[in-house]
Design a protein around this motif. Structure first.
Motif, short mmCIF file in Angstrom:
data_model
loop_
_atom_site.label_atom_id
_atom_site.label_comp_id
_atom_site.label_asym_id
_atom_site.label_seq_id
_atom_site.Cartn_x
_atom_site.Cartn_y
_atom_site.Cartn_z
N ASP A 33 -4.18 1.62 5.85
CA ASP A 33 -2.51 2.03 6.19
C ASP A 33 -2.13 3.21 5.32
O ASP A 33 -1.71 3.03 3.93
N ASP A 34 -2.64 4.56 5.73
CA ASP A 34 -1.53 5.99 4.61
C ASP A 34 -0.47 4.75 4.10
O ASP A 34 -0.38 6.32 3.28
N ARG A 35 0.25 4.45 4.83
CA ARG A 35 2.12 4.49 4.98
C ARG A 35 1.62 3.32 3.28
O ARG A 35 2.91 3.34 2.71
N ALA A 36 0.80 2.39 3.40
CA ALA A 36 0.98 1.61 2.34
C ALA A 36 -0.39 1.49 1.44
O ALA A 36 -1.56 0.88 1.62
N PRO A 37 -1.00 2.58 1.32
CA PRO A 37 -2.41 2.88 0.16
C PRO A 37 -2.60 1.87 -0.37
O PRO A 37 -4.34 1.57 -0.63
N VAL A 38 -1.97 0.45 -1.29
CA VAL A 38 -2.08 -0.77 -2.01
C VAL A 38 -3.32 -1.45 -1.21
O VAL A 38 -4.08 -2.15 -1.69
N ARG A 39 -2.26 -1.78 0.41
CA ARG A 39 -2.59 -2.83 0.67
C ARG A 39 -3.68 -2.95 1.25
O ARG A 39 -4.61 -1.75 1.91
N ARG A 40 -4.56 -4.35 1.05
CA ARG A 40 -6.10 -4.45 1.62
C ARG A 40 -6.28 -5.51 2.54
O ARG A 40 -5.72 -6.71 2.84
N PHE A 41 -6.40 -5.53 3.72
CA PHE A 41 -6.89 -5.50 5.31
C PHE A 41 -7.52 -6.63 4.95
O PHE A 41 -7.51 -7.66 5.84
N LEU A 42 -9.01 -5.93 4.16
CA LEU A 42 -9.66 -6.76 4.41
C LEU A 42 -9.85 -7.16 2.51
O LEU A 42 -10.37 -6.43 1.89
N LEU A 43 -10.40 -7.89 2.53
CA LEU A 43 -11.91 -8.19 1.57
C LEU A 43 -12.30 -7.60 0.70
O LEU A 43 -13.53 -7.06 1.86
N ASP A 44 -12.52 -7.44 -0.15
CA ASP A 44 -13.39 -6.37 -0.84
C ASP A 44 -13.47 -6.71 -2.56
O ASP A 44 -13.28 -7.51 -2.98
#
Length: 186
Positions: A33-44
């Motif tokens: 999400d370009d508004r929350a660039p540190v958020r990770r929706f998936l495990l990596d």
């Protein structure tokens, strides 16, 4: 489908975000999400070093009356504009065709099991990986970077909602439009 030499896009943009794609499989490795660039929706691997590529988004397993197998790397793939297609051959005479396309503000995926053998096929189990970043490290990191995965396996009405742990920001939703999801495992 033959393996195309066309280079896959690095990402598919939809809505106000994008799906970053694996260059080999064409599957999303992260939703951003370009508004929350540190958020990770998936495990990596960065957020969860124990998370393995075998469990990346869109990989899966199939259980049939002819045996069981997993899929990850496609035997063929192609892309055109905002469409990425991959074909997996987990068992002889059985294909799993995956199609990802952008439809306005929505990324749509379709998984189709195709029996190309002469005999009938009974599918008794099917699993598709959706590794949401529902993890807990320290409180600050989890609140800034991770999501809660709310899962409802209501059969033909099934969905997942990846909601920022902080409660602020946009959510990522997954809705089953065809088929059914009756259970899930962690």
């Amino acid at each position: 489908m033959r393996s195309a030499e066309t280079r896959l896009p690095e990402s598919l943009s939809f809505g106000t975000g994008r799906a970053v794609l694996d260059p080999v499989t064409g599957a999303p490795v992260q939703f951003l999400d370009d508004r929350a660039p540190v958020r990770r929706f998936l495990l990596d691997q960065d957020a969860a070093p124990w998370h393995s590529v075998e469990h990346q988004w869109g990989s899966g397993h199939l259980v049939t009356d002819r045996g069981a197998a997993r899929w990850l790397a496609p035997s063929g793939r192609r892309m055109a504009e905002d469409v990425v297609e991959a074909v997996h051959t987990p068992l002889p005479g059985v294909r799993v065709e995956v199609r990802r396309c952008v439809d306005g503000a929505v990324l749509r995926e379709r998984y189709t099991v195709v029996n190309s053998a002469d005999e009938s096929l009974a599918v008794t189990g099917l699993g598709i990986q959706t590794p949401f970043a529902d993890w807990y490290r320290d409180a600050r990191t989890s609140l800034e970077e991770a999501v809660h995965a709310h899962v409802f396996t209501g059969g033909t009405w099934a969905w997942v909602l990846a909601q920022p742990m902080s409660g602020e920001g946009r959510c990522l939703g997954l809705i089953v439009r065809e088929g059914a999801v009756r259970a899930y495992s962690v």
